[in-house]
Design a protein around this motif. Structure first.
Motif, short mmCIF file in Angstrom:
data_model
loop_
_atom_site.label_atom_id
_atom_site.label_comp_id
_atom_site.label_asym_id
_atom_site.label_seq_id
_atom_site.Cartn_x
_atom_site.Cartn_y
_atom_site.Cartn_z
N TRP A 13 -2.14 -2.96 2.05
CA TRP A 13 -0.85 -3.53 2.45
C TRP A 13 -0.43 -3.02 3.82
O TRP A 13 -0.02 -3.79 4.69
N LEU A 14 -0.56 -1.70 4.02
CA LEU A 14 -0.16 -1.13 5.30
C LEU A 14 -1.06 -1.64 6.42
O LEU A 14 -0.59 -1.91 7.54
N PHE A 41 -4.84 6.05 4.83
CA PHE A 41 -3.44 5.85 5.18
C PHE A 41 -3.11 6.53 6.51
O PHE A 41 -2.52 5.92 7.42
N VAL A 78 7.51 3.13 8.73
CA VAL A 78 6.75 3.29 7.48
C VAL A 78 7.40 4.44 6.72
O VAL A 78 7.53 5.55 7.24
N ALA A 108 -1.36 0.73 -1.34
CA ALA A 108 -0.75 1.22 -0.10
C ALA A 108 -1.60 0.93 1.13
O ALA A 108 -1.09 0.49 2.17
N CYS A 113 5.82 -2.29 -0.99
CA CYS A 113 4.67 -2.60 -1.84
C CYS A 113 4.62 -1.60 -2.97
O CYS A 113 5.14 -0.48 -2.88
N ASP A 114 4.00 -2.01 -4.04
CA ASP A 114 3.80 -1.13 -5.20
C ASP A 114 2.65 -1.71 -6.01
O ASP A 114 2.45 -2.94 -6.02
N GLU A 135 8.30 0.08 3.10
CA GLU A 135 8.24 1.18 2.13
C GLU A 135 7.00 1.08 1.26
O GLU A 135 6.76 0.07 0.60
N VAL A 136 6.24 2.15 1.25
CA VAL A 136 5.04 2.25 0.42
C VAL A 136 5.42 2.91 -0.92
O VAL A 136 6.14 3.90 -0.94
N HIS A 170 8.17 6.51 2.79
CA HIS A 170 7.87 6.74 1.38
C HIS A 170 8.55 8.02 0.93
O HIS A 170 8.86 8.90 1.74
#
Length: 355
Positions: free
Chosen positions: A258-259, A291, A274, A255, A205-206, A150-151, A276
């Protein structure tokens, strides 16, 4: 002669857009508050000083939601008893004085409000799990365990989606003893809930993760819930209880980087998802492009043994749309439409997603 703050017209337009959005989404309290904020901006008051430096920010920056949450946090901390008397979230009752009391609170805590405006919007609305659940269930039909990424996960509450209870007619999904229950959250037909779903791993991630197991984290999450919407507060508190029982990992990261790391190698034997919800609008344009390029690249490397899916709930006009793209086929489906906070959700898919 009074000089208008820079960008006055743009700021007033943003306030009116957010006021209409709050009214449409069932928050008459925030609609009244933003009427008072607009009047104070026109008069060159404290709200003008606080908001003028952000007047040219794009609507996606959610300046007004950050502003409202900053003051709500003061109320929940006990720093604003007068305004608390008008906020149901603090035991008060919405009355005609709410707007003037809000403006007075901003004046008393101007420096603190300005500081809190630096915090991004992190509405960890677990009602969105209802819209996303149908996508997870469709993906589970492939027979592979899910690897969920989760983004913009905030506190990671929606990563516990399979630990919530969903009920529709004689169907149900999730543990019967769950602290969080969604009863008849779909308009009309619901997705097929009788699907075996296994989550092999979950991670998020955040930019600034919130820890829901701490008092400060819980207070901050509650500040983003609109004060006259107690069902949302009840859902949040139930989801926090679930998260305390089943903590999830949320990395402090942007984002794109991390992705990139998460999708660097395929994960054979699992379906990577993936996901969000109401996040994409907050990404800078360059990050959005990067992204999407990462997803395209990872999709090109996907296989039936290591498939990839992109599940998202994002604005589509005056409603939220939940869409699902799967690879290796690269096909996209509209799954559901809903309010921005989730229920009621209108399930749109009349047939299973092809594997």
């Amino acid at each position: 002669m009074r000089h208008d703050p820079p960008g006055l017209r743009a700021l007033l337009d943003t306030i009116e857009t957010q006021r209409s959005g709050c009214e449409m989404a069932g928050s008459p309290l925030y609609a009244d508050v933003l009427d008072a904020v607009a009047s104070d901006v026109v008069a060159g008051g404290t709200c003008a000083r606080v908001l003028a430096p952000l007047a040219d920010a794009p609507f996606g920056d959610a300046v007004l939601l950050r502003f409202l949450a900053a003051v709500h946090l003061l109320v929940l901390e006990g720093a604003e008893p007068d305004l608390a008397s008008q906020y149901p979230s603090a035991g008060g009752q919405h009355g005609p004085a709410v707007g003037s009391l809000f403006v007075a609170a901003v004046a008393r805590h101007e420096d603190r409000v300005v500081g809190l405006l630096d915090l991004g919007v992190q509405t960890n609305e677990v009602g969105r799990s209802v819209a996303l659940l149908g996508g997870y269930l469709e993906l589970a039909r492939a027979g592979l365990p899910l690897r969920v990424l989760e983004v913009g996960a905030s506190a990671g509450l929606n990563l516990g989606f399979d630990r919530f209870r969903y009920e529709a007619g004689d169907q149900a999904f999730g543990p019967a003893e769950s602290r969080l229950r969604f009863v008849e959250p779909w308009l009309g037909a619901a997705p097929d809930l009788d699907v075996d779903l296994v989550v092999a791993s979950r991670r998020g991630c955040d930019l600034d993760p919130i820890d829901p197991t701490t008092p400060a984290g819980r207070l901050r999450l509650r500040a983003y819930v609109w004060p006259d919407q107690p069902p949302r507060r009840a859902r949040l508190d139930a989801a926090i209880a679930v998260a305390c029982e089943h903590p999830v990992a949320v990395d402090r990261a942007d984002a794109v980087s991390w992705l990139d790391a998460q999708l660097a190698e395929p994960s054979p034997g699992a379906l990577t998802v993936v996901v969000h919800s109401i996040v994409f609008q907050y990404l800078p344009p360059d990050d959005r492009r990067a992204f999407l390029a990462l997803l395209d690249d990872a999709g090109a490397r996907a296989s039936h043994d290591a498939p990839l899916a992109w599940l998202r709930m994002e604005p589509g006009g005056d409603r939220a749309e939940t869409r699902l793209t799967t690879w290796p086929r690269g096909a996209t489906e509209l799954l559901a439409t809903s309010a921005f906070h989730g229920p009621p959700v209108a399930w749109q898919l009349a047939r299973p997603v092809s594997a």
